[in-house]
Design a protein around this motif. Structure first.
Motif, PDB file in Angstrom:
ATOM      1  N   ASP A 184     -40.331 155.352  75.959  1.00 16.18           N
ATOM      2  CA  ASP A 184     -39.539 156.520  75.599  1.00 16.18           C
ATOM      3  C   ASP A 184     -39.608 157.540  76.731  1.00 16.18           C
ATOM      4  O   ASP A 184     -40.512 157.509  77.565  1.00 16.18           O
ATOM      5  N   TRP A 185     -38.608 158.403  76.752  1.00 17.99           N
ATOM      6  CA  TRP A 185     -38.521 159.387  77.828  1.00 17.99           C
ATOM      7  C   TRP A 185     -39.125 160.690  77.324  1.00 17.99           C
ATOM      8  O   TRP A 185     -38.605 161.314  76.404  1.00 17.99           O
ATOM      9  N   VAL A 186     -40.246 161.066  77.927  1.00 19.57           N
ATOM     10  CA  VAL A 186     -40.949 162.280  77.531  1.00 19.57           C
ATOM     11  C   VAL A 186     -40.120 163.478  77.992  1.00 19.57           C
ATOM     12  O   VAL A 186     -39.972 164.465  77.283  1.00 19.57           O
ATOM     13  N   ASP A 187     -39.601 163.427  79.185  1.00 19.43           N
ATOM     14  CA  ASP A 187     -38.561 164.346  79.615  1.00 19.43           C
ATOM     15  C   ASP A 187     -37.620 163.544  80.494  1.00 19.43           C
ATOM     16  O   ASP A 187     -37.784 162.328  80.613  1.00 19.43           O
ATOM     17  N   GLU A 188     -36.677 164.217  81.136  1.00 17.78           N
ATOM     18  CA  GLU A 188     -35.614 163.415  81.763  1.00 17.78           C
ATOM     19  C   GLU A 188     -36.088 162.468  82.861  1.00 17.78           C
ATOM     20  O   GLU A 188     -35.482 161.421  83.071  1.00 17.78           O
ATOM     21  N   ASP A 189     -37.195 162.815  83.543  1.00 19.17           N
ATOM     22  CA  ASP A 189     -37.660 161.854  84.554  1.00 19.17           C
ATOM     23  C   ASP A 189     -39.116 161.409  84.353  1.00 19.17           C
ATOM     24  O   ASP A 189     -39.765 160.969  85.282  1.00 19.17           O
ATOM     25  N   THR A 190     -39.596 161.515  83.117  1.00 13.45           N
ATOM     26  CA  THR A 190     -40.936 161.002  82.807  1.00 13.45           C
ATOM     27  C   THR A 190     -40.825 159.983  81.678  1.00 13.45           C
ATOM     28  O   THR A 190     -40.337 160.301  80.589  1.00 13.45           O
ATOM     29  N   ALA A 191     -41.308 158.783  81.969  1.00 12.15           N
ATOM     30  CA  ALA A 191     -41.266 157.734  80.945  1.00 12.15           C
ATOM     31  C   ALA A 191     -42.669 157.466  80.436  1.00 12.15           C
ATOM     32  O   ALA A 191     -43.632 157.469  81.206  1.00 12.15           O
ATOM     33  N   ARG A 192     -42.762 157.248  79.114  1.00 12.55           N
ATOM     34  CA  ARG A 192     -44.027 156.796  78.543  1.00 12.55           C
ATOM     35  C   ARG A 192     -43.808 155.351  78.115  1.00 12.55           C
ATOM     36  O   ARG A 192     -42.849 155.042  77.396  1.00 12.55           O
ATOM     37  N   VAL A 193     -44.665 154.469  78.590  1.00 14.71           N
ATOM     38  CA  VAL A 193     -44.533 153.047  78.269  1.00 14.71           C
ATOM     39  C   VAL A 193     -45.795 152.602  77.552  1.00 14.71           C
ATOM     40  O   VAL A 193     -46.884 152.620  78.144  1.00 14.71           O
ATOM     41  N   ARG A 194     -45.667 152.269  76.291  1.00 13.51           N
ATOM     42  CA  ARG A 194     -46.828 151.745  75.577  1.00 13.51           C
ATOM     43  C   ARG A 194     -46.771 150.216  75.678  1.00 13.51           C
ATOM     44  O   ARG A 194     -45.831 149.589  75.178  1.00 13.51           O
ATOM     45  N   GLY A 195     -47.727 149.658  76.375  1.00 15.21           N
ATOM     46  CA  GLY A 195     -47.679 148.228  76.674  1.00 15.21           C
ATOM     47  C   GLY A 195     -47.775 147.361  75.434  1.00 15.21           C
ATOM     48  O   GLY A 195     -48.442 147.723  74.459  1.00 15.21           O
ATOM     49  N   VAL A 196     -47.077 146.234  75.452  1.00 19.41           N
ATOM     50  CA  VAL A 196     -47.151 145.268  74.350  1.00 19.41           C
ATOM     51  C   VAL A 196     -47.607 143.917  74.923  1.00 19.41           C
ATOM     52  O   VAL A 196     -47.543 143.701  76.136  1.00 19.41           O
ATOM     53  N   LYS A 197     -48.057 143.027  74.035  1.00 10.36           N
ATOM     54  CA  LYS A 197     -48.596 141.725  74.498  1.00 10.36           C
ATOM     55  C   LYS A 197     -47.510 140.792  74.978  1.00 10.36           C
ATOM     56  O   LYS A 197     -47.654 140.070  75.958  1.00 10.36           O
ATOM     57  N   GLU A 198     -46.389 140.771  74.232  1.00 10.27           N
ATOM     58  CA  GLU A 198     -45.272 139.940  74.707  1.00 10.27           C
ATOM     59  C   GLU A 198     -43.944 140.548  74.359  1.00 10.27           C
ATOM     60  O   GLU A 198     -43.841 141.389  73.461  1.00 10.27           O
ATOM     61  N   LEU A 199     -42.969 140.093  75.067  1.00 11.61           N
ATOM     62  CA  LEU A 199     -41.600 140.555  74.831  1.00 11.61           C
ATOM     63  C   LEU A 199     -40.765 139.373  74.356  1.00 11.61           C
ATOM     64  O   LEU A 199     -41.111 138.213  74.611  1.00 11.61           O
ATOM     65  N   GLY A 200     -39.664 139.681  73.670  1.00  5.38           N
ATOM     66  CA  GLY A 200     -38.824 138.606  73.133  1.00  5.38           C
ATOM     67  C   GLY A 200     -37.414 138.643  73.719  1.00  5.38           C
ATOM     68  O   GLY A 200     -37.117 139.409  74.645  1.00  5.38           O
TER      69      GLY A 200
END
Ligand code: EPU
Length: 420
Positions: free
Chosen positions: A208-224
């Motif tokens: 998600d975008w915390v502000d317009e140029d800061t992203a927060r990425v919560r890591g996950v084990k796998e993607l589909g």
């Protein structure tokens, strides 16, 4: 080797409708994202351009498979056969670096040729590497190849020293599979970066975008797997808008996102063209024979894009007065200047500035395309140059524009592709 032969006309007025293809710079990271999952990724609205072929070849060399049906590609990478992106492919297309983050995040290892010199500037990748190291990767350079390794990447706080498009994309993809939370500050805000984040979230990432140029990425084990429609190409959009303005034409540019070309529209209006939205996905440009000079400085989105600098320069050769174009993104992105001068333009490069003196009548000549956007600019110039212009080395153009000459012909241009 093919070339484009343009029968130019100073009185040409382009008229009609043109449909823009999917964005090259959005589809390349989207295809690289297929390496993040064993499930199927289905991407529609893909442009049929050489760079897409190159990255698909790379995915296949790594062990993935793909199928193209119309403007849709379906990709699957259940496992990899190789973790190496060869120099041959990286040299053909620097964006091959986009496989570095995904390979490392999913398979724990990546070997990617270090991109060498480039026609538009030095283009280092130190920010990609520093970011991945912060996520826990061990990276060394051996025999011209980046050797990257990590058991499992972990979250970190990373602030990019300067905005980098593919750097942000590589880090978003790597962080998506890292353990824990990553904060990416000073991210590039280009629509293509945002589009990648949308795709990754569809695959199960938590960005998600915390502000317009800061992203927060919560890591996950796998993607589909996921299905995703690639956004329209804003640089192709801008190129056709300039074509309409340059020829005092009346063109409807369809299948686009008007908000993504805000700065280009502003500059076109300032130069004297009328640009209006038609519905939500089209822009009509009506050009004027009285083009006004203006100064332009390229900067990261939402500023004026470096990828539109060459095309806009052509328009400014036809403006009354002197314009100054300042290129702040790449250090050698004026290679089109000498070719435009051969067509009769009066342009002088002074460091990071090009001083364009209008209004000079152009006359046809043989010119050499030196990079992707420079090629498009030379074609535009050829449209309004009296007599015949031949643009050689158009493999640069074919990297990023789909059926460019066919689309221009649809607007009334006289342009043919020929063998040399
Ligand atoms: N930079 C660094 N270190 C890095 C990365 C970048 O110093 O690790 C510098 C570059 O040298 C440059 C600036 O940062 O001066 C911005 O470069 P960026 O990384 O944003 O460029 P890129 O990701 O390599 C993408 C587009 C280019 C476009 C630029 C700028 C793709 C595949 N390519 O390149 O597109 O010009 O962003 O907007 O997305 C084109 O389509 O014709 C094209 C060249």
């Amino acid at each position: 080797m093919e070339k484009l032969v343009i029968r130019g006309d100073r009185d040409l007025r382009l008229k009609g409708e043109v449909r823009v293809s999917g964005a090259k710079n959005a589809v390349l990271p989207a295809i690289a994202a297929s390496l993040l999952t064993s499930e199927q990724l289905r991407l529609s609205n893909i442009p049929h351009v050489k760079d897409v072929e190159t990255i698909l070849t790379l995915i296949a060399e790594l062990g993935g498979s793909y199928e193209i049906a119309g403007d849709t590609v379906s990709l699957r990478v259940p496992k990899i056969r190789s973790d190496e992106a060869s120099y041959e492919l990286v040299r053909a297309m620097r964006a091959s670096i986009l496989v570095l983050g995904p390979l490392l995040a999913r398979f724990g290892k990546a070997v990617v040729a270090l991109p060498g010199g480039c026609a538009i500037g030095s283009r280092p990748i130190d920010l990609h590497i520093a970011g991945l190291q912060k996520l826990g990767a061990t990276i060394s350079l051996e025999h011209g190849y980046i050797q990257a390794q990590a058991d499992r990447l972990h979250g970190a706080v990373i602030e990019f020293e300067r905005k980098t498009v593919t750097g942000t994309e590589n880090l978003l993809m790597a962080a998506a599979l890292a353990k824990g939370e990553t904060i990416l500050k000073n991210c590039a805000m280009e629509p293509e970066v945002a589009d990648l984040a949308v795709l990754l979230n569809k695959m199960g990432a938590k960005i998600d975008w915390v502000d317009e140029d800061t992203a927060r990425v919560r890591g996950v084990k796998e993607l589909g797997g996921a299905t995703h429609d690639i956004i329209p190409d804003r640089i192709e959009t801008g190129t056709f808008l300039v074509a309409g303005a340059l020829t005092a034409g009346d063109c409807l540019v369809r299948g686009i996102v008007p908000e993504n070309v805000g700065n280009i529209i502003d500059k076109l209006r300032a130069s004297g063209a009328t640009v209006e939205t038609e519905g939500e996905t089209a822009l009509r440009v009506v050009g004027s024979r009285d083009v006004r000079a203006q100064d332009i400085t390229t900067s990261p989105y939402p500023g004026f894009p470096t990828d539109m600098q060459a095309q806009f320069m052509v328009l400014l050769t036809q403006a009354a007065g002197t314009s100054i174009i300042t290129e702040t993104i790449f250090d050698r992105r004026f290679s089109h200047v000498n070719e435009l001068v051969r067509l009769g333009a009066s342009i002088e490069v002074q460091g990071d500035k090009a001083v364009v003196k209008g209004k000079t009548p152009l006359s046809g000549a043989e010119v050499v395309a030196t990079d992707l956007r420079a090629s498009a600019a030379l074609v535009l110039a050829g449209l309004v140059a009296a007599g015949e212009t031949t643009v050689t080395e158009i493999e640069h153009l074919d990297r990023g524009y789909e059926r460019f000459e066919e689309k221009l012909r649809g607007l009334g241009a006289s342009i043919e592709r020929a063998g040399t």
